[in-house]
Design an enzyme around this catalytic site. Structure first.
Site, PDB file in Angstrom:
ATOM      1  N   TYR A  33      32.367  35.564 -36.179  1.00  0.00           N
ATOM      2  CA  TYR A  33      30.960  35.287 -35.907  1.00  0.00           C
ATOM      3  C   TYR A  33      30.520  35.906 -34.588  1.00  0.00           C
ATOM      4  O   TYR A  33      31.351  36.364 -33.798  1.00  0.00           O
ATOM      5  CB  TYR A  33      30.708  33.776 -35.888  1.00  0.00           C
ATOM      6  CG  TYR A  33      31.196  33.057 -34.640  1.00  0.00           C
ATOM      7  CD1 TYR A  33      32.556  32.841 -34.422  1.00  0.00           C
ATOM      8  CD2 TYR A  33      30.302  32.603 -33.665  1.00  0.00           C
ATOM      9  CE1 TYR A  33      33.001  32.185 -33.272  1.00  0.00           C
ATOM     10  CE2 TYR A  33      30.739  31.946 -32.528  1.00  0.00           C
ATOM     11  CZ  TYR A  33      32.092  31.739 -32.337  1.00  0.00           C
ATOM     12  OH  TYR A  33      32.537  31.096 -31.206  1.00  0.00           O
ATOM     13  N   ARG A  52      31.458  44.255 -31.120  1.00  0.00           N
ATOM     14  CA  ARG A  52      32.517  43.241 -31.154  1.00  0.00           C
ATOM     15  C   ARG A  52      32.678  42.677 -32.570  1.00  0.00           C
ATOM     16  O   ARG A  52      33.802  42.427 -33.016  1.00  0.00           O
ATOM     17  CB  ARG A  52      32.243  42.113 -30.154  1.00  0.00           C
ATOM     18  CG  ARG A  52      33.417  41.118 -30.097  1.00  0.00           C
ATOM     19  CD  ARG A  52      33.258  40.104 -28.985  1.00  0.00           C
ATOM     20  NE  ARG A  52      32.071  39.289 -29.189  1.00  0.00           N
ATOM     21  CZ  ARG A  52      31.569  38.462 -28.279  1.00  0.00           C
ATOM     22  NH1 ARG A  52      32.157  38.350 -27.090  1.00  0.00           N
ATOM     23  NH2 ARG A  52      30.500  37.762 -28.534  1.00  0.00           N
ATOM     24  N   ARG A 100      41.540  29.066 -53.982  1.00  0.00           N
ATOM     25  CA  ARG A 100      42.320  28.886 -52.751  1.00  0.00           C
ATOM     26  C   ARG A 100      43.720  29.504 -52.854  1.00  0.00           C
ATOM     27  O   ARG A 100      44.486  29.176 -53.749  1.00  0.00           O
ATOM     28  CB  ARG A 100      42.441  27.393 -52.424  1.00  0.00           C
ATOM     29  CG  ARG A 100      43.082  27.128 -51.064  1.00  0.00           C
ATOM     30  CD  ARG A 100      43.081  25.655 -50.712  1.00  0.00           C
ATOM     31  NE  ARG A 100      43.652  25.449 -49.387  1.00  0.00           N
ATOM     32  CZ  ARG A 100      44.968  25.327 -49.170  1.00  0.00           C
ATOM     33  NH1 ARG A 100      45.822  25.375 -50.169  1.00  0.00           N
ATOM     34  NH2 ARG A 100      45.424  25.169 -47.938  1.00  0.00           N
ATOM     35  N   LYS A 149      36.843  36.962 -32.436  1.00  0.00           N
ATOM     36  CA  LYS A 149      35.873  35.866 -32.400  1.00  0.00           C
ATOM     37  C   LYS A 149      35.831  35.186 -33.767  1.00  0.00           C
ATOM     38  O   LYS A 149      34.919  35.410 -34.569  1.00  0.00           O
ATOM     39  CB  LYS A 149      34.491  36.382 -31.978  1.00  0.00           C
ATOM     40  CG  LYS A 149      33.564  35.263 -31.499  1.00  0.00           C
ATOM     41  CD  LYS A 149      32.393  35.824 -30.739  1.00  0.00           C
ATOM     42  CE  LYS A 149      31.362  34.764 -30.401  1.00  0.00           C
ATOM     43  NZ  LYS A 149      31.838  33.677 -29.556  1.00  0.00           N
ATOM     44  N   GLU A 182      40.044  30.752 -19.912  1.00  0.00           N
ATOM     45  CA  GLU A 182      38.582  30.892 -20.002  1.00  0.00           C
ATOM     46  C   GLU A 182      38.001  29.519 -20.288  1.00  0.00           C
ATOM     47  O   GLU A 182      38.736  28.523 -20.364  1.00  0.00           O
ATOM     48  CB  GLU A 182      38.201  31.896 -21.091  1.00  0.00           C
ATOM     49  CG  GLU A 182      38.692  31.501 -22.480  1.00  0.00           C
ATOM     50  CD  GLU A 182      38.345  32.522 -23.562  1.00  0.00           C
ATOM     51  OE1 GLU A 182      37.342  33.227 -23.420  1.00  0.00           O
ATOM     52  OE2 GLU A 182      39.078  32.571 -24.568  1.00  0.00           O
ATOM     53  N   LEU A 207      38.505  35.701 -25.076  1.00  0.00           N
ATOM     54  CA  LEU A 207      37.490  36.474 -25.770  1.00  0.00           C
ATOM     55  C   LEU A 207      36.844  37.394 -24.736  1.00  0.00           C
ATOM     56  O   LEU A 207      36.432  36.930 -23.669  1.00  0.00           O
ATOM     57  CB  LEU A 207      36.427  35.561 -26.383  1.00  0.00           C
ATOM     58  CG  LEU A 207      35.381  36.358 -27.151  1.00  0.00           C
ATOM     59  CD1 LEU A 207      35.939  36.814 -28.491  1.00  0.00           C
ATOM     60  CD2 LEU A 207      34.119  35.550 -27.360  1.00  0.00           C
TER      61      LEU A 207
HETATM   62  N1  PDD Z   1      30.881  31.528 -27.259  1.00  0.00           N
HETATM   63  N2  PDD Z   1      35.014  32.793 -24.579  1.00  0.00           N
HETATM   64  C1  PDD Z   1      34.871  32.026 -25.672  1.00  0.00           C
HETATM   65  C2  PDD Z   1      36.064  31.281 -26.173  1.00  0.00           C
HETATM   66  C3  PDD Z   1      33.634  31.944 -26.320  1.00  0.00           C
HETATM   67  O1  PDD Z   1      33.512  31.180 -27.421  1.00  0.00           O
HETATM   68  C4  PDD Z   1      32.523  32.652 -25.790  1.00  0.00           C
HETATM   69  C5  PDD Z   1      31.169  32.612 -26.438  1.00  0.00           C
HETATM   70  C6  PDD Z   1      32.709  33.446 -24.637  1.00  0.00           C
HETATM   71  C7  PDD Z   1      31.604  34.255 -24.039  1.00  0.00           C
HETATM   72  O2  PDD Z   1      31.301  35.369 -24.848  1.00  0.00           O
HETATM   73  P1  PDD Z   1      29.841  36.000 -24.851  1.00  0.00           P
HETATM   74  O3  PDD Z   1      29.521  36.345 -23.434  1.00  0.00           O
HETATM   75  O4  PDD Z   1      29.997  37.210 -25.692  1.00  0.00           O
HETATM   76  O5  PDD Z   1      28.908  34.992 -25.429  1.00  0.00           O
HETATM   77  C8  PDD Z   1      33.970  33.487 -24.072  1.00  0.00           C
HETATM   78  C9  PDD Z   1      29.645  31.474 -27.987  1.00  0.00           C
HETATM   79  C10 PDD Z   1      28.442  31.492 -27.105  1.00  0.00           C
HETATM   80  C11 PDD Z   1      29.691  30.287 -28.949  1.00  0.00           C
HETATM   81  O6  PDD Z   1      30.708  30.152 -29.604  1.00  0.00           O
HETATM   82  O7  PDD Z   1      28.710  29.535 -29.047  1.00  0.00           O
END
Ligand code: PDD
Length: 287
Positions: A33, A52, A100, A149, A182, A207
Protein backbone atom coordinates in the site's frame (compact mmCIF):
# COMPACT_ATOMS: atom_id res chain seq x y z
CA UNK A 1 -21.72 14.32 0.91
CA UNK A 2 -21.14 10.56 0.89
CA UNK A 3 -17.69 9.05 0.60
CA UNK A 4 -16.64 7.17 -2.51
CA UNK A 5 -14.19 4.27 -2.66
CA UNK A 6 -12.50 2.90 -5.75
CA UNK A 7 -12.49 -0.92 -5.96
CA UNK A 8 -11.31 -2.76 -9.07
CA UNK A 9 -12.52 -0.32 -11.69
CA UNK A 10 -15.64 0.93 -9.88
CA UNK A 11 -16.33 3.97 -7.74
CA UNK A 12 -18.65 2.79 -4.98
CA UNK A 13 -20.39 4.38 -1.99
CA UNK A 14 -18.28 3.80 1.14
CA UNK A 15 -20.74 1.35 2.72
CA UNK A 16 -20.97 -0.79 -0.40
CA UNK A 17 -17.30 -1.00 -1.36
CA UNK A 18 -16.02 -4.55 -0.77
CA UNK A 19 -13.45 -7.10 -1.85
CA UNK A 20 -13.71 -10.90 -2.13
CA UNK A 21 -13.76 -13.03 1.07
CA UNK A 22 -10.75 -14.95 -0.24
CA UNK A 23 -8.72 -11.91 -1.15
CA UNK A 24 -5.09 -12.73 -0.35
CA UNK A 25 -4.66 -9.33 1.22
CA UNK A 26 -7.31 -10.33 3.76
CA UNK A 27 -6.09 -13.91 4.34
CA UNK A 28 -2.29 -13.52 4.12
CA UNK A 29 -1.56 -9.76 4.21
CA UNK A 30 -0.37 -10.50 0.66
CA UNK A 31 -0.70 -6.85 -0.32
CA UNK A 32 1.17 -3.57 -0.40
CA UNK A 33 0.00 0.00 0.00
CA UNK A 34 0.83 3.70 -0.09
CA UNK A 35 -0.43 6.67 1.90
CA UNK A 36 0.01 9.96 0.05
CA UNK A 37 -0.56 13.44 1.43
CA UNK A 38 -3.15 15.62 -0.29
CA UNK A 39 -2.59 19.34 0.07
CA UNK A 40 -4.72 21.96 -1.64
CA UNK A 41 -6.25 19.13 -3.61
CA UNK A 42 -2.86 18.05 -5.03
CA UNK A 43 -0.82 14.95 -4.35
CA UNK A 44 2.46 15.49 -2.54
CA UNK A 45 5.48 13.53 -3.82
CA UNK A 46 3.39 11.35 -6.13
CA UNK A 47 6.45 10.24 -8.15
CA UNK A 48 8.30 8.95 -5.11
CA UNK A 49 5.20 7.18 -3.81
CA UNK A 50 4.53 5.53 -7.17
CA UNK A 51 8.21 4.52 -7.42
CA UNK A 52 8.00 2.90 -3.99
CA UNK A 53 4.73 1.15 -4.86
CA UNK A 54 6.46 -0.31 -7.93
CA UNK A 55 9.36 -1.50 -5.71
CA UNK A 56 6.97 -3.05 -3.16
CA UNK A 57 4.99 -4.84 -5.89
CA UNK A 58 8.16 -6.12 -7.50
CA UNK A 59 9.49 -7.34 -4.12
CA UNK A 60 6.42 -9.59 -3.69
CA UNK A 61 6.24 -10.51 -7.40
CA UNK A 62 2.91 -8.83 -8.20
CA UNK A 63 2.59 -7.22 -11.63
CA UNK A 64 1.48 -3.55 -11.58
CA UNK A 65 -2.33 -3.70 -11.79
CA UNK A 66 -2.49 -0.89 -14.36
CA UNK A 67 -0.30 1.69 -16.06
CA UNK A 68 1.05 4.64 -14.09
CA UNK A 69 -1.15 7.16 -15.92
CA UNK A 70 -4.21 4.99 -15.18
CA UNK A 71 -3.28 4.78 -11.51
CA UNK A 72 -2.64 8.54 -11.44
CA UNK A 73 -6.14 9.02 -12.84
CA UNK A 74 -7.69 6.82 -10.13
CA UNK A 75 -5.90 8.77 -7.37
CA UNK A 76 -7.13 12.11 -8.76
CA UNK A 77 -10.65 10.81 -9.31
CA UNK A 78 -10.88 9.55 -5.72
CA UNK A 79 -9.65 12.92 -4.43
CA UNK A 80 -12.08 14.77 -6.70
CA UNK A 81 -15.12 12.61 -5.95
CA UNK A 82 -14.50 12.91 -2.21
CA UNK A 83 -13.70 16.64 -2.48
CA UNK A 84 -10.61 16.29 -0.31
CA UNK A 85 -8.52 19.46 -0.10
CA UNK A 86 -6.27 18.39 2.78
CA UNK A 87 -5.81 14.82 3.89
CA UNK A 88 -4.47 11.57 2.57
CA UNK A 89 -5.11 9.07 -0.19
CA UNK A 90 -4.77 5.38 0.65
CA UNK A 91 -3.97 2.97 -2.17
CA UNK A 92 -3.78 -0.79 -1.63
CA UNK A 93 -2.89 -3.48 -4.13
CA UNK A 94 -3.25 -7.14 -3.18
CA UNK A 95 -2.23 -10.18 -5.21
CA UNK A 96 -5.95 -10.86 -5.79
CA UNK A 97 -8.57 -13.40 -4.73
CA UNK A 98 -8.01 -17.18 -4.95
CA UNK A 99 -8.89 -20.31 -2.92
CA UNK A 100 -6.74 -20.21 0.22
CA UNK A 101 -3.26 -21.57 -0.45
CA UNK A 102 0.09 -20.44 0.93
CA UNK A 103 1.72 -20.76 -2.48
CA UNK A 104 1.39 -17.83 -4.84
CA UNK A 105 -1.08 -18.82 -7.58
CA UNK A 106 0.97 -19.34 -10.72
CA UNK A 107 -1.15 -17.37 -13.21
CA UNK A 108 -4.41 -15.70 -14.01
CA UNK A 109 -4.86 -13.64 -10.86
CA UNK A 110 -6.14 -10.07 -11.13
CA UNK A 111 -4.64 -7.85 -8.42
CA UNK A 112 -7.22 -6.18 -6.18
CA UNK A 113 -6.95 -2.39 -6.17
CA UNK A 114 -8.60 -0.24 -3.50
CA UNK A 115 -8.27 3.51 -3.21
CA UNK A 116 -9.80 5.80 -0.58
CA UNK A 117 -9.35 9.43 0.36
CA UNK A 118 -9.70 10.91 3.81
CA UNK A 119 -9.78 14.56 4.77
CA UNK A 120 -7.80 15.77 7.77
CA UNK A 121 -7.64 19.11 9.47
CA UNK A 122 -4.53 21.14 8.77
CA UNK A 123 -5.34 23.23 11.84
CA UNK A 124 -5.38 20.19 14.12
CA UNK A 125 -2.07 18.89 12.71
CA UNK A 126 -0.41 22.31 12.97
CA UNK A 127 -1.63 22.68 16.57
CA UNK A 128 -0.22 19.24 17.36
CA UNK A 129 3.11 20.19 15.81
CA UNK A 130 3.21 23.41 17.85
CA UNK A 131 2.89 21.33 21.02
CA UNK A 132 4.88 18.28 20.00
CA UNK A 133 3.99 14.66 20.65
CA UNK A 134 5.06 11.99 23.12
CA UNK A 135 6.46 8.64 22.04
CA UNK A 136 7.15 5.45 23.95
CA UNK A 137 9.81 2.85 23.16
CA UNK A 138 8.69 -0.69 22.38
CA UNK A 139 10.70 -3.72 21.18
CA UNK A 140 10.69 -4.08 17.40
CA UNK A 141 9.09 -7.47 16.79
CA UNK A 142 8.55 -7.07 13.04
CA UNK A 143 9.97 -9.18 10.21
CA UNK A 144 13.21 -8.71 8.25
CA UNK A 145 11.77 -6.88 5.20
CA UNK A 146 10.41 -3.66 6.68
CA UNK A 147 11.54 -1.91 3.48
CA UNK A 148 8.49 -3.41 1.70
CA UNK A 149 5.36 -1.42 2.46
CA UNK A 150 3.06 -4.38 3.14
CA UNK A 151 -0.28 -4.33 4.94
CA UNK A 152 1.17 -6.80 7.47
CA UNK A 153 0.75 -4.17 10.16
CA UNK A 154 -0.28 -6.06 13.30
CA UNK A 155 3.01 -5.29 15.13
CA UNK A 156 2.46 -1.60 14.32
CA UNK A 157 -1.15 -1.78 15.55
CA UNK A 158 -0.01 -3.38 18.82
CA UNK A 159 2.77 -0.84 19.27
CA UNK A 160 0.58 2.18 18.53
CA UNK A 161 -2.21 0.92 20.77
CA UNK A 162 0.30 0.42 23.59
CA UNK A 163 1.58 3.94 22.93
CA UNK A 164 -1.96 5.35 23.03
CA UNK A 165 -2.68 3.48 26.27
CA UNK A 166 0.34 5.13 27.88
CA UNK A 167 -0.66 8.60 26.68
CA UNK A 168 1.68 8.77 23.67
CA UNK A 169 0.92 9.23 19.99
CA UNK A 170 3.64 7.11 18.45
CA UNK A 171 5.88 4.16 19.36
CA UNK A 172 9.60 4.12 18.62
CA UNK A 173 10.64 0.57 17.83
CA UNK A 174 13.89 -0.67 19.38
CA UNK A 175 15.99 -3.42 17.79
CA UNK A 176 17.78 -6.22 19.66
CA UNK A 177 20.92 -4.05 20.02
CA UNK A 178 19.11 -1.11 21.61
CA UNK A 179 18.99 1.01 18.45
CA UNK A 180 15.86 2.84 17.31
CA UNK A 181 14.70 1.37 14.01
CA UNK A 182 11.82 3.78 13.28
CA UNK A 183 8.37 4.77 14.47
CA UNK A 184 5.51 2.28 14.15
CA UNK A 185 4.24 4.35 11.19
CA UNK A 186 6.97 6.97 10.74
CA UNK A 187 10.72 7.48 10.47
CA UNK A 188 12.66 8.66 13.53
CA UNK A 189 15.13 11.56 13.74
CA UNK A 190 17.12 13.29 16.49
CA UNK A 191 19.32 16.35 16.87
CA UNK A 192 22.09 15.37 19.29
CA UNK A 193 23.49 17.53 22.08
CA UNK A 194 26.29 18.51 19.66
CA UNK A 195 23.74 19.59 17.07
CA UNK A 196 24.19 16.61 14.75
CA UNK A 197 21.03 15.70 12.83
CA UNK A 198 20.74 11.91 12.75
CA UNK A 199 18.43 9.35 11.17
CA UNK A 200 18.90 5.64 10.57
CA UNK A 201 20.14 4.72 7.07
CA UNK A 202 17.69 3.02 4.72
CA UNK A 203 17.94 -0.77 4.92
CA UNK A 204 15.60 -3.73 5.25
CA UNK A 205 15.16 -2.75 8.93
CA UNK A 206 13.08 0.33 8.10
CA UNK A 207 10.64 1.67 5.55
CA UNK A 208 12.47 4.12 3.34
CA UNK A 209 10.05 6.98 3.89
CA UNK A 210 9.10 9.29 1.05
CA UNK A 211 8.89 12.16 3.54
CA UNK A 212 12.35 11.15 4.79
CA UNK A 213 13.75 11.25 1.21
CA UNK A 214 12.23 14.65 0.46
CA UNK A 215 13.42 16.01 3.79
CA UNK A 216 16.95 14.94 2.86
CA UNK A 217 16.57 17.09 -0.29
CA UNK A 218 15.33 19.95 1.89
CA UNK A 219 18.42 19.65 4.09
CA UNK A 220 20.64 20.30 1.07
CA UNK A 221 18.63 23.49 0.36
CA UNK A 222 19.00 24.54 3.99
CA UNK A 223 22.74 23.68 3.91
CA UNK A 224 22.25 21.35 6.84
CA UNK A 225 24.37 18.25 7.40
CA UNK A 226 22.84 14.85 8.09
CA UNK A 227 24.44 11.79 9.65
CA UNK A 228 22.72 8.62 8.47
CA UNK A 229 23.61 6.18 11.22
CA UNK A 230 21.72 4.09 13.76
CA UNK A 231 21.19 5.78 17.16
CA UNK A 232 20.36 4.22 20.48
CA UNK A 233 17.38 5.02 22.67
CA UNK A 234 19.86 6.39 25.26
CA UNK A 235 21.22 8.85 22.68
CA UNK A 236 17.66 9.89 21.79
CA UNK A 237 16.86 10.50 25.46
CA UNK A 238 19.89 12.82 25.70
CA UNK A 239 19.11 14.60 22.41
CA UNK A 240 18.31 18.30 22.02
CA UNK A 241 15.46 17.52 19.65
CA UNK A 242 13.58 14.62 18.20
CA UNK A 243 10.96 14.33 15.50
CA UNK A 244 9.19 11.91 13.19
CA UNK A 245 8.40 12.05 9.50
CA UNK A 246 5.51 10.45 7.59
CA UNK A 247 3.17 11.42 4.76
CA UNK A 248 0.35 11.70 7.29
CA UNK A 249 2.06 14.28 9.50
CA UNK A 250 5.15 15.53 7.56
CA UNK A 251 7.59 16.67 10.27
CA UNK A 252 6.16 16.19 13.76
CA UNK A 253 8.26 17.26 16.77
CA UNK A 254 8.70 14.71 19.57
CA UNK A 255 8.94 16.34 23.00
CA UNK A 256 8.82 13.30 25.28
CA UNK A 257 10.22 9.80 25.03
CA UNK A 258 9.08 7.30 27.68
CA UNK A 259 7.85 10.24 29.76
CA UNK A 260 11.23 12.08 29.78
CA UNK A 261 11.41 15.55 28.24
CA UNK A 262 13.60 15.93 25.15
CA UNK A 263 15.62 19.16 25.28
CA UNK A 264 13.47 21.76 27.01
CA UNK A 265 10.33 19.69 26.40
CA UNK A 266 9.16 21.90 23.57
CA UNK A 267 9.38 21.50 19.77
CA UNK A 268 12.90 22.38 18.65
CA UNK A 269 13.99 24.93 16.01
CA UNK A 270 15.33 22.32 13.57
CA UNK A 271 12.08 20.33 13.50
CA UNK A 272 9.96 23.47 13.18
CA UNK A 273 12.14 24.91 10.42
CA UNK A 274 12.06 21.65 8.46
CA UNK A 275 8.29 21.43 8.88
CA UNK A 276 7.99 24.99 7.55
CA UNK A 277 10.16 24.44 4.46
CA UNK A 278 9.06 20.90 3.55
CA UNK A 279 6.31 21.78 1.08
CA UNK A 280 8.53 24.25 -0.77
CA UNK A 281 10.73 21.30 -1.71
CA UNK A 282 8.20 18.47 -2.11
CA UNK A 283 6.72 17.68 -5.52
CA UNK A 284 3.17 18.94 -6.05
CA UNK A 285 1.06 17.13 -8.60
CA UNK A 286 -0.97 18.66 -11.37
CA UNK A 287 -4.72 18.21 -11.01
N1 PDD B 1 3.18 5.08 7.28
N2 PDD B 1 7.93 3.82 8.57
C1 PDD B 1 6.78 3.13 8.65
C2 PDD B 1 6.80 1.81 9.34
C3 PDD B 1 5.61 3.65 8.09
O1 PDD B 1 4.47 2.93 8.17
C4 PDD B 1 5.64 4.92 7.47
C5 PDD B 1 4.42 5.53 6.84
C6 PDD B 1 6.86 5.62 7.40
C7 PDD B 1 6.99 6.94 6.72
O2 PDD B 1 6.91 6.81 5.32
P1 PDD B 1 6.37 7.99 4.42
O3 PDD B 1 7.21 9.19 4.73
O4 PDD B 1 6.60 7.50 3.04
O5 PDD B 1 4.93 8.20 4.74
C8 PDD B 1 7.98 5.03 7.96
C9 PDD B 1 1.97 5.55 6.66
C10 PDD B 1 1.79 7.02 6.76
C11 PDD B 1 0.79 4.74 7.20
O6 PDD B 1 0.93 3.53 7.27
O7 PDD B 1 -0.25 5.32 7.54
Amino acid sequence: MSRIVYVNGHYRPYGEAAVHAEDRGFQFADAVYEVIEVRDGRLVDETRHMDRLARSLSAISVQPPMSRPALAHVLREVIRRNRVRHGTVYLQVSRGAAPRDFLFPTAGLQPTVVCLARASSQTVLDARAAEGISVVSIPDIRWGRCDIKTVMLLPACLAKTEARDSGAREAWLIDADGFVTEGASSNAWIVTGKGELVTRPASSAILSGVTRATLIDALAHERMQLAQRPFRLTEALAAKEAFITAASNIVMPVVRIDGAAIGDGRPGPVALRLRAVFHHIAERSSH
